[in-house]
Design a protein around this motif. Structure first.
Motif, PDB file in Angstrom:
ATOM      1  N   SER A   1      38.860  70.491  45.288  1.00 17.24           N
ATOM      2  CA  SER A   1      37.490  70.061  44.969  1.00 17.24           C
ATOM      3  C   SER A   1      37.388  68.556  45.175  1.00 17.24           C
ATOM      4  CB  SER A   1      37.186  70.398  43.516  1.00 17.24           C
ATOM      5  OG  SER A   1      37.940  69.547  42.677  1.00 17.24           O
ATOM      6  N   GLY A   2      36.166  68.106  45.289  1.00 23.33           N
ATOM      7  CA  GLY A   2      35.959  66.673  45.434  1.00 23.33           C
ATOM      8  C   GLY A   2      36.535  66.179  46.738  1.00 23.33           C
ATOM      9  N   CYS A   3      37.300  65.099  46.661  1.00 24.35           N
ATOM     10  CA  CYS A   3      37.882  64.536  47.872  1.00 24.35           C
ATOM     11  C   CYS A   3      38.960  65.476  48.388  1.00 24.35           C
ATOM     12  CB  CYS A   3      38.476  63.167  47.575  1.00 24.35           C
ATOM     13  SG  CYS A   3      39.332  62.487  48.992  1.00 24.35           S
TER      14      CYS A   3
ATOM     15  N   GLU B   1      39.878  57.656  34.551  1.00 25.82           N
ATOM     16  CA  GLU B   1      38.415  57.692  34.703  1.00 25.82           C
ATOM     17  C   GLU B   1      38.016  57.650  36.165  1.00 25.82           C
ATOM     18  OE1 GLU B   1      36.230  54.415  32.439  1.00 25.82           O
ATOM     19  OE2 GLU B   1      38.101  54.884  31.406  1.00 25.82           O
ATOM     20  N   GLU B   2      38.667  56.713  36.862  1.00 24.10           N
ATOM     21  CA  GLU B   2      38.337  56.574  38.270  1.00 24.10           C
ATOM     22  C   GLU B   2      38.662  57.855  39.026  1.00 24.10           C
ATOM     23  OE1 GLU B   2      38.996  51.873  39.227  1.00 24.10           O
ATOM     24  OE2 GLU B   2      40.751  53.060  38.698  1.00 24.10           O
ATOM     25  N   ARG B   3      39.731  58.512  38.603  1.00 23.42           N
ATOM     26  CA  ARG B   3      40.133  59.728  39.294  1.00 23.42           C
ATOM     27  C   ARG B   3      39.076  60.818  39.208  1.00 23.42           C
ATOM     28  NH1 ARG B   3      46.278  60.639  37.375  1.00 23.42           N
ATOM     29  NH2 ARG B   3      47.082  58.695  38.216  1.00 23.42           N
ATOM     30  N   SER B   4      38.383  60.875  38.069  1.00 24.90           N
ATOM     31  CA  SER B   4      37.451  61.983  37.900  1.00 24.90           C
ATOM     32  C   SER B   4      36.391  61.959  38.997  1.00 24.90           C
ATOM     33  CB  SER B   4      36.806  61.932  36.516  1.00 24.90           C
ATOM     34  OG  SER B   4      36.058  60.738  36.427  1.00 24.90           O
ATOM     35  N   LEU B   5      36.072  60.790  39.491  1.00 20.96           N
ATOM     36  CA  LEU B   5      35.095  60.704  40.585  1.00 20.96           C
ATOM     37  C   LEU B   5      35.649  61.399  41.833  1.00 20.96           C
ATOM     38  CD1 LEU B   5      32.387  59.621  41.506  1.00 20.96           C
ATOM     39  CD2 LEU B   5      33.502  57.482  42.124  1.00 20.96           C
TER      40      LEU B   5
ATOM     41  N   GLU C   1      32.674  64.796  46.432  1.00 19.49           N
ATOM     42  CA  GLU C   1      33.239  64.628  47.761  1.00 19.49           C
ATOM     43  C   GLU C   1      32.673  63.335  48.342  1.00 19.49           C
ATOM     44  OE1 GLU C   1      33.185  68.102  50.060  1.00 19.49           O
ATOM     45  OE2 GLU C   1      34.414  67.156  51.592  1.00 19.49           O
ATOM     46  N   PRO C   2      33.551  62.418  48.736  1.00 21.25           N
ATOM     47  CA  PRO C   2      33.036  61.129  49.219  1.00 21.25           C
ATOM     48  C   PRO C   2      32.355  61.277  50.569  1.00 21.25           C
ATOM     49  CG  PRO C   2      35.422  61.231  49.439  1.00 21.25           C
ATOM     50  CD  PRO C   2      35.011  62.455  48.705  1.00 21.25           C
ATOM     51  N   GLU C   3      31.248  60.577  50.714  1.00 20.72           N
ATOM     52  CA  GLU C   3      30.567  60.543  52.006  1.00 20.72           C
ATOM     53  C   GLU C   3      31.180  59.427  52.836  1.00 20.72           C
ATOM     54  OE1 GLU C   3      28.298  62.579  53.213  1.00 20.72           O
ATOM     55  OE2 GLU C   3      28.626  63.746  51.384  1.00 20.72           O
ATOM     56  N   VAL C   4      30.999  59.523  54.158  1.00 17.40           N
ATOM     57  CA  VAL C   4      31.453  58.431  55.012  1.00 17.40           C
ATOM     58  C   VAL C   4      30.506  57.263  54.791  1.00 17.40           C
ATOM     59  CG1 VAL C   4      31.886  57.717  57.369  1.00 17.40           C
ATOM     60  CG2 VAL C   4      32.269  60.081  56.709  1.00 17.40           C
ATOM     61  N   ARG C   5      31.046  56.166  54.260  1.00 17.54           N
ATOM     62  CA  ARG C   5      30.127  55.047  54.067  1.00 17.54           C
ATOM     63  C   ARG C   5      30.664  53.793  54.745  1.00 17.54           C
ATOM     64  NH1 ARG C   5      31.840  51.912  49.719  1.00 17.54           N
ATOM     65  NH2 ARG C   5      33.696  52.899  48.838  1.00 17.54           N
ATOM     66  N   PRO C   6      29.733  52.998  55.283  1.00 12.72           N
ATOM     67  CA  PRO C   6      30.128  51.842  56.087  1.00 12.72           C
ATOM     68  C   PRO C   6      30.809  50.759  55.258  1.00 12.72           C
ATOM     69  CG  PRO C   6      27.744  51.929  55.827  1.00 12.72           C
ATOM     70  CD  PRO C   6      28.277  53.176  55.208  1.00 12.72           C
ATOM     71  N   LEU C   7      31.777  50.100  55.863  1.00  2.60           N
ATOM     72  CA  LEU C   7      32.480  48.975  55.244  1.00  2.60           C
ATOM     73  C   LEU C   7      32.532  47.895  56.286  1.00  2.60           C
ATOM     74  CD1 LEU C   7      35.594  51.067  54.508  1.00  2.60           C
ATOM     75  CD2 LEU C   7      34.217  50.193  52.653  1.00  2.60           C
TER      76      LEU C   7
ATOM     77  N   GLU D   1      31.417  45.722  59.721  1.00  5.24           N
ATOM     78  CA  GLU D   1      30.908  45.972  61.051  1.00  5.24           C
ATOM     79  C   GLU D   1      31.616  47.144  61.717  1.00  5.24           C
ATOM     80  OE1 GLU D   1      29.754  43.097  64.770  1.00  5.24           O
ATOM     81  OE2 GLU D   1      31.243  42.513  63.314  1.00  5.24           O
ATOM     82  N   ASP D   2      30.905  48.186  62.011  1.00  3.99           N
ATOM     83  CA  ASP D   2      31.429  49.361  62.684  1.00  3.99           C
ATOM     84  C   ASP D   2      32.778  49.827  62.155  1.00  3.99           C
ATOM     85  OD1 ASP D   2      31.498  51.507  64.245  1.00  3.99           O
ATOM     86  OD2 ASP D   2      31.824  50.468  66.136  1.00  3.99           O
ATOM     87  N   GLN D   3      32.851  50.078  60.883  1.00  6.17           N
ATOM     88  CA  GLN D   3      33.997  50.752  60.296  1.00  6.17           C
ATOM     89  C   GLN D   3      33.460  51.458  59.067  1.00  6.17           C
ATOM     90  OE1 GLN D   3      37.282  48.269  59.142  1.00  6.17           O
ATOM     91  NE2 GLN D   3      38.580  50.005  58.606  1.00  6.17           N
ATOM     92  N   ALA D   4      33.842  52.710  58.921  1.00  7.36           N
ATOM     93  CA  ALA D   4      33.338  53.458  57.786  1.00  7.36           C
ATOM     94  C   ALA D   4      34.412  54.411  57.322  1.00  7.36           C
ATOM     95  CB  ALA D   4      32.084  54.233  58.187  1.00  7.36           C
ATOM     96  N   ALA D   5      34.486  54.649  56.014  1.00  6.63           N
ATOM     97  CA  ALA D   5      35.518  55.528  55.485  1.00  6.63           C
ATOM     98  C   ALA D   5      34.939  56.426  54.415  1.00  6.63           C
ATOM     99  CB  ALA D   5      36.672  54.717  54.910  1.00  6.63           C
ATOM    100  N   ALA D   6      35.518  57.636  54.324  1.00  6.07           N
ATOM    101  CA  ALA D   6      35.063  58.588  53.322  1.00  6.07           C
ATOM    102  C   ALA D   6      35.985  58.524  52.115  1.00  6.07           C
ATOM    103  CB  ALA D   6      35.021  59.989  53.911  1.00  6.07           C
ATOM    104  N   CYS D   7      35.879  57.463  51.363  1.00  7.04           N
ATOM    105  CA  CYS D   7      36.719  57.319  50.181  1.00  7.04           C
ATOM    106  C   CYS D   7      35.942  56.502  49.165  1.00  7.04           C
ATOM    107  CB  CYS D   7      38.029  56.619  50.542  1.00  7.04           C
ATOM    108  SG  CYS D   7      38.992  56.123  49.113  1.00  7.04           S
ATOM    109  N   HIS D   8      35.986  56.940  47.905  1.00  6.89           N
ATOM    110  CA  HIS D   8      35.245  56.203  46.879  1.00  6.89           C
ATOM    111  C   HIS D   8      35.850  54.836  46.642  1.00  6.89           C
ATOM    112  CE1 HIS D   8      32.962  59.732  46.019  1.00  6.89           C
ATOM    113  NE2 HIS D   8      34.027  60.426  45.655  1.00  6.89           N
ATOM    114  N   TYR D   9      37.143  54.729  46.894  1.00  4.79           N
ATOM    115  CA  TYR D   9      37.819  53.469  46.580  1.00  4.79           C
ATOM    116  C   TYR D   9      38.448  52.852  47.811  1.00  4.79           C
ATOM    117  CZ  TYR D   9      37.117  55.475  42.030  1.00  4.79           C
ATOM    118  OH  TYR D   9      36.533  56.039  40.937  1.00  4.79           O
TER     119      TYR D   9
END
Ligand code: SF4
Ligand code: SF4
Lengths: 671, 301
Positions: free
Chosen positions: A621-623, A639-643, A648-654, A656-664
């Motif tokens: 489940s989740g990630c 606590e952080e783990r529960s997220l 499920e993490p979405e791909v979010r930009p970090l 210029e032109d790099q994006a990752a699907a991770c909350h942290y």
């Protein structure tokens, strides 16, 4: 200290075809010797000869001494006593080395009881201990499993457990990690290291991967055409190379480190066929430094340094053929082209999982691709990277089939695959072409090269093929004389060039490359990769490059997308992703790739993943990465783990032109 | 860049290669093998003998010489005569004509049927597969011999093409099943997928990729079928269900001759000898053809 194993002047021949010639090495206790060579170099045969495992028609001569005792010509009974007890072996393919009908634990116990006088119960306990030692979770339960219930990595661990069951003095590992994914390879090498510490055994590690040897071995022996051509300390061989073949190999492997894309220096031609004795240096036809004297006689191994020997008469002049410093000009600024050639949005593909032999029933669903999105602009190369089970092949097949997706959208060259007319389909087929992994399999064995190249032209009625075929052959660096050949009369590299030529026949705009070099010998890869790079620049092609090998992808790709269990973990500009990967999976993947650089390799901190990849039929489940995520385990608070568990993490930009699907996600340099 | 050669090579005006397409290469390789030449040569000789031979004989296969019953070969009757006074030379050649045509045609038709049915069923799957498999199974379940026997009155004079067709109809099923299985596995192969992704139409893929890659099987099957068809015809004729008199075939001749073979060997051995030579020639030519199709076989470049 006297050597444990001494091999002196070993010769092996099948009929009158010599396969191994004049192989000599010594192995001291606790030492690791890496034997490197391409396929056909005779390295596996040499290992089998040491253990007396060759079929009777092989002619073996020379001397193999174990603790001073001669093994060649020793009676079979004596050899059987030694095998598995003093010397043991780990094979490339653990599938065939384990008997499918016996439980894994029983097979290990069997190996123990073959050489030690213990009761069945004691052996079973020892088997569980050994499984524990090689890092198999819940060993007592796993010992009762059958081999097919194990993953590839676990089987290889079980095999290592069996190999160390009797505290051997020498372990011979024949390509132990070649069939495995990189992250699993890193784990298995770690296990091997641990096993060596425990038993103090000497290891002979046979591989074609210069990176694996760099970090693991103390000494290296490079084989070419059945002969040792260079041997010495790892550092000497890698940094003070004295043989053009070794330096050629080092210059032709794509690497994940180093600034930007170094141009690869391919070695011309292909390895010689065994049994064609030429008088001179066997490497001469491919050697950039060849001179007249090279053809006179086969160069012996010259002493070129302390314990460092090389078989080249010009050893003093050899430099590393590495384009290292004169790196290719940094790539153009980070603007992406305006026109999109391929767009994938939220693609989903599930397979039913069937159980039962008599009455097949649906036992679950494999989420092979669970919502991925990416696009390729004109003139761009996207590398789609993932290990086995990542869903990259499924995604690729969906695109190639021009299938209407279950969910999401595939837009190829402006046409949505869900609404294709017959005319559009033909047009798309024409403009999107594919090059497969195994060139021998993707060319019809019953067709001549001419017919193979003419086929797309005929299918799309593109006029008389004669001239175009000649052009295509020239374009990929082949001769018009090759047109009359059958694929099996060509080498692997030539076949792949034919496959590339076929893909280019209709002047496509998008080329899909499915692992185009992973079936090729390493000295040939560089040539094909260079060809692909040049064709792209010349013809303005866009590539979708699917591969499991991040190093190969780095050489060609402008952007990379890393897939993990049906999702995209990270996507972005190649420079950014390789320099500072942000997703923990990308970080682990990059750090698991061995570098052909002994000093860096020894000092590197590996991010090792724990456990086995979860099954795509039952993702967490989740990630989807959380069961193996080092960040999740080591860094995050509860606590952080529960997220991670819940969402499920979405791909979010970090940036210029790099994006990752991770909350942290956090950028981190790992190579 | 290390690509200068390739770049340069691409800009050269390439010479036009003679198109060494499959047809030519195949014919070349087939005729280059001694076996191929010998097999085809002997077969051609048989045809010439069967069709041109009777022109030079003084007797036709229906004539009877009432001055010579069961005579050994002589200047008057080259192969001798039967008890009825019929000329063995004329009869044998007439029988050879029929048997060659029946054997070769039935084999060709049945192998072609098997190849098409199997390949289409295997390649397309779905309904095509279900219907074709159903037909195959149905024919397998039918008692072929009985049906041919019942239909034998229809094979009267001049109706031999119908006989050939019926013979072929009962020979193809097993091969079709094998072909279907092999097609299913070929379908997954990368070169078939590559052709599909190139946009080659499915029927064309079957003819240019699937069938050529099954050619070894099909050719072996066809050569076996030649013998099988001739033998089937022989046994049917033996029971009087095959080729109907006054027409003759090698089968009827051998059946008749076997009774007198001991004391009048010429009534048996000419027909039997020609049958053996024909079947051998077909097999030799078939082997050579299979090797020509298979790029890996010896005799390749
Ligand atoms: S001996 Fe000559 S051909 Fe052989 S590796 Fe050395 S320089 Fe090259
Ligand atoms: S979301 Fe959590 S579990 Fe997933 S990769 Fe990031 S830190 Fe690891």
């Amino acid at each position: 200290m006297s050597p444990v194993l001494e091999v002196d002047g070993l010769e092996v021949a099948f009929g009158d075809v010599p396969v191994v010639r004049g192989l000599s090495y010594e192995l001291r206790a606790g030492e690791v010797l890496g034997i490197v060579g391409e396929s056909g170099a005779g390295k596996s045969v040499a290992a089998a000869a040491v253990l007396g495992l060759l079929p009777p028609e092989a002619k073996v001569s020379g001397s193999v001494r174990l603790h001073g005792r001669e093994l060649i010509g020793a009676p079979e009974r004596e050899l059987a006593r030694i095998r598995g007890r003093t010397v043991s072996m780990v094979f490339q393919d653990p599938q065939s080395a384990l008997t499918p009908v016996y439980r894994v634990g029983d097979q290990i116990a069997e190996a123990v009881r073959a050489h030690q006088r213990v009761t069945k119960e004691q052996a079973a306990v020892k088997a569980v201990d050994l499984l524990d030692l090689v890092g198999i979770p819940d060993p007592a339960r796993r010992a009762l499993a059958f081999p097919h219930e194990f993953s590839g990595g676990m089987r290889q661990r079980a095999l290592i457990a069996m190999a160390i069951a009797n505290d051997p003095d020498v372990i011979i590992c024949d390509e132990p990690t070649t069939a495995l994914d990189v992250t699993v390879q890193a784990q298995v090498l770690e296990v091997l290291r641990k096993a060596q510490c425990r038993t103090g055994a000497a290891i002979v590690l046979i591989t074609h991967d210069l990176g694996v040897v760099a970090g693991f071995a103390d000494r290296v022996l490079v084989m070419y055409a059945g002969r040792p051509v260079e041997t010495g300390d790892v550092d000497d061989v890698y940094y003070r190379t004295r043989m053009p073949y070794t330096s050629g190999l080092l210059g032709s492997v794509p690497r994940v480190d180093g600034g930007g894309r170094r141009p690869l220096v391919p070695i011309e031609g292909g390895p010689p066929e065994p049994g064609r004795p030429a008088p001179g240096c066997p490497f001469a036809p491919r050697c950039p430094m060849r001179e007249e004297a090279c053809d006179d006689r086969e160069p012996p191994l010259f002493e070129v340094g302390a314990g460092h020997r090389a078989a080249c008469i010009r050893w003093a002049d050899v430099r590393r053929a590495d384009g290292g410093e004169q790196a290719r000009a940094p790539r153009e600024p980070v603007t992406r082209g305006p026109r999109t050639v391929l767009e994938v949005q939220g693609l989903v593909k599930r397979y039913p999982l069937m159980r039962g032999a008599m009455f097949r029933r649906r036992a679950g669903t494999v989420h092979a691709v669970a919502g991925i999105s990416f696009d390729i602009r004109e003139g761009e190369t996207l590398g789609l990277v993932g290990e086995s089970g990542s869903g990259k092949t499924t995604a690729l097949t969906q695109i190639l089939e021009l299938a209407e997706p279950e969910e999401g959208r595939i837009v190829v060259l402006g046409c949505d695959t869900a609404r294709l007319t017959a005319g559009q389909r033909a047009a798309v087929r024409r403009d999107m072409q594919v090059v497969f992994q195994d060139p021998a399999a993707s060319l019809d064995p019953r067709m001549t090269v001419y017919d193979i190249l003419a086929e797309p032209l005929r299918a799309h009625r593109a006029g008389a093929p004669g001239r175009r075929v000649a052009e295509l052959l020239a374009l990929v660096g082949l001769d018009t004389a090759h047109a009359a050949r059958y694929p099996r009369e060509l080498s692997g590299g030539q076949c792949q060039r034919v496959a590339i030529a076929r893909a280019l026949a209709l002047e496509p705009r998008l080329l899909v490359l499915d692992e185009p070099v992973s079936a090729l010998d390493m000295s040939i890869r560089a040539g094909v990769l260079n060809l692909l790079g040049a064709l792209k620049d010349r013809l303005g092609l866009s590539y979708l490059f699917v591969a499991h090998d991040l190093a190969v992808v780095r050489y060609l790709a402008d952007r990379v997308a890393v897939m993990q269990l049906g999702r995209i973990a990270e996507i972005g500009r190649a420079e950014a992703v390789y320099a500072t990967p942000a997703h923990p999976y990308t970080q682990a993947l990059l750090s698991a790739i061995p570098l052909p650089d002994p000093v860096r390799e020894r000092s590197r901190e590996r991010i090792l993943l724990d456990g086995e990849p979860p099954s795509p039929a039952d993702p967490p489940s989740g990630c989807r990465f959380r069961t193996r995520c080092p960040t999740f385990r080591g860094v995050l608070t509860a606590e952080e783990r529960s997220l991670c568990v819940d969402a499920e993490p979405e791909v979010r930009p970090l940036g210029e032109d790099q994006a990752a699907a991770c909350h942290y996600a956090e950028k981190l340099a790992v190579v | 860049m290390t690509l200068s050669e390739e770049e340069v090579a691409g800009d050269l005006e390439p010479a036009e290669p003679a198109p060494p397409s499959r047809g030519r290469v195949l014919a070349g390789r087939f005729l280059a093998s001694r076996q191929g030449r010998a097999g085809v040569g002997v077969l051609a000789l048989m045809f010439v003998l069967a069709f041109a031979g009777p022109l030079f004989a003084p007797w036709s296969h229906t004539d009877k010489d009432f001055a010579a019953f069961l005579e050994p070969p002589s200047g008057r009757h080259w192969f001798g005569t039967l008890q009825t006074g019929a000329d063995v030379y004329a009869l044998t050649l007439r029988g050879l004509q029929r048997s060659l045509i029946v054997g070769l045609l039935a084999a060709l038709v049945s192998t072609a049927l098997a190849a098409l049915a199997g390949a289409f069923a295997g390649y397309f799957g779905g309904w095509t597969d279900r219907v074709l498999t159903w037909i195959t199974d149905l024919l397998l379940a039918l008692p072929a011999f009985l049906i041919l026997a019942i239909m034998s009155p229809l094979f009267g004079s001049g109706q031999w093409p119908l006989f050939v067709l019926m013979l072929a109809l009962f020979l193809w099923m097993v091969t079709a099943k094998i072909t279907r299985g092999m097609t299913i596995s070929l379908r997954q192969r990368e070169f078939v997928r590559a052709a599909r992704y190139l946009g080659v139409p499915p029927v064309k893929i079957i003819f240019s990729h699937v069938l050529p890659n099954l050619s070894s099987l099909l050719i072996v099957d066809a050569t076996v079928n030649v013998s099988a068809a001739i033998l089937a015809e022989t046994s049917l004729s033996y029971f009087g269900f095959g080729i109907q008199p006054p027409d003759v075939s090698l089968g009827t001749l051998i059946a008749d001759g076997s009774r007198t073979a001991i004391y009048a060997p010429w009534t048996f051995w000419f027909a039997a000898g020609l049958l053996v030579v024909t079947v051998l020639a077909v097999n030799v030519a078939g082997d050579a053809l299979r090797d020509a199709f298979d790029p890996g076989a010896k005799g390749g470049r």
